[in-house]
Write an enzyme that holds these catalytic residues in place. Structure first.
Site, mmCIF file in Angstrom:
data_model
loop_
_atom_site.group_PDB
_atom_site.id
_atom_site.type_symbol
_atom_site.label_atom_id
_atom_site.label_comp_id
_atom_site.label_asym_id
_atom_site.label_seq_id
_atom_site.Cartn_x
_atom_site.Cartn_y
_atom_site.Cartn_z
ATOM 1 N N LYS A 56 -6.065 -1.674 -9.100
ATOM 2 C CA LYS A 56 -5.958 -3.097 -8.801
ATOM 3 C C LYS A 56 -4.836 -3.374 -7.804
ATOM 4 O O LYS A 56 -4.069 -4.310 -7.935
ATOM 5 C CB LYS A 56 -5.716 -3.878 -10.097
ATOM 6 C CG LYS A 56 -6.845 -3.692 -11.100
ATOM 7 C CD LYS A 56 -6.669 -4.540 -12.318
ATOM 8 C CE LYS A 56 -7.733 -4.343 -13.357
ATOM 9 N NZ LYS A 56 -9.092 -4.346 -12.922
ATOM 10 N N CYS A 57 -4.772 -2.561 -6.789
ATOM 11 C CA CYS A 57 -3.706 -2.616 -5.790
ATOM 12 C C CYS A 57 -4.321 -2.953 -4.428
ATOM 13 O O CYS A 57 -5.477 -2.617 -4.158
ATOM 14 C CB CYS A 57 -3.030 -1.240 -5.732
ATOM 15 S SG CYS A 57 -1.771 -1.038 -4.473
ATOM 16 N N GLY A 58 -3.549 -3.575 -3.576
ATOM 17 C CA GLY A 58 -4.020 -3.848 -2.221
ATOM 18 C C GLY A 58 -4.326 -2.579 -1.450
ATOM 19 O O GLY A 58 -5.089 -2.592 -0.487
ATOM 20 N N THR A 116 -5.770 0.062 -2.894
ATOM 21 C CA THR A 116 -6.852 0.753 -3.597
ATOM 22 C C THR A 116 -7.966 1.233 -2.670
ATOM 23 O O THR A 116 -8.547 2.294 -2.920
ATOM 24 C CB THR A 116 -7.402 -0.124 -4.741
ATOM 25 O OG1 THR A 116 -6.327 -0.372 -5.661
ATOM 26 C CG2 THR A 116 -8.534 0.544 -5.480
#
Length: 167
Positions: A40-42, A44
């Site tokens: 759930k990371c930018g 990803t």
């Protein structure tokens, strides 16, 4: 920046998603790309590039090793089952994804404690800055560190991989 690896790095145990113990020694002779990942990371979308590298070079002695980490803004909150399903369904990941780890602090994984001693291209070592920090380990023991903003398919990363493929 290139740095020689302490031989003991290859002997540090870590856990598979299924709870089995492995070491980097099981991948001797290969180029390894060790990376802390999050769903759930930018950053990803780097999963796509990691998988592309895996597919392009796996048959020539290269493996991506993914280590989920929830230390950065809670961006990997799921169970291992959820993480593995997400990686497979969303990104088609075929490379090994291991058990969740901490990469910084007193409870950091011994593997990441050792990896963090490596200097990056600017000569800096120390804590993992965010998700998707990359460490490339060559068969001859050199270790290269790339910060999260360096994409897996960056020419500097690909050049090191290609130059060190065993076959």
């Amino acid at each position: 920046m290139t740095q020689a690896v302490d031989v003991s790095l290859r002997d540090i145990p870590f856990q598979t998603a299924e709870g089995e113990t492995k070491t980097l020694a099981e991948y001797d002779g290969q180029v390894l790309l060790v990376v802390n990942v999050a769903s759930k990371c930018g950053l990803t979308p780097q999963y796509e590039q990691l998988e592309a590298l895996q597919r392009a070079y796996a048959d020539r002695g290269f493996t991506v090793l993914g280590f989920p980490c929830n230390q950065f803004a809670g961006q990997e909150p799921g169970s291992m089952e959820e993480i593995l399903e997400y990686c497979s369904v969303t990104w088609g990941v075929t490379f090994p994804v291991f058990d969740k780890v901490k990469v910084n602090g007193g409870k950091a994984s011994p593997l990441f404690k050792a990896l963090k001693k490596t200097r990056d291209a600017e000569g800096k070592r120390g804590p993992v800055l965010w998700n998707f920090e990359k460490f490339v380990l060559t068969p001859n023991g050199e270790l290269h560190r790339f910060r999260p903003n360096v994409k897996p398919d960056d020419p500097a990363v690909v050049e090191i991989i290609e130059a060190n493929l065993p076959r």
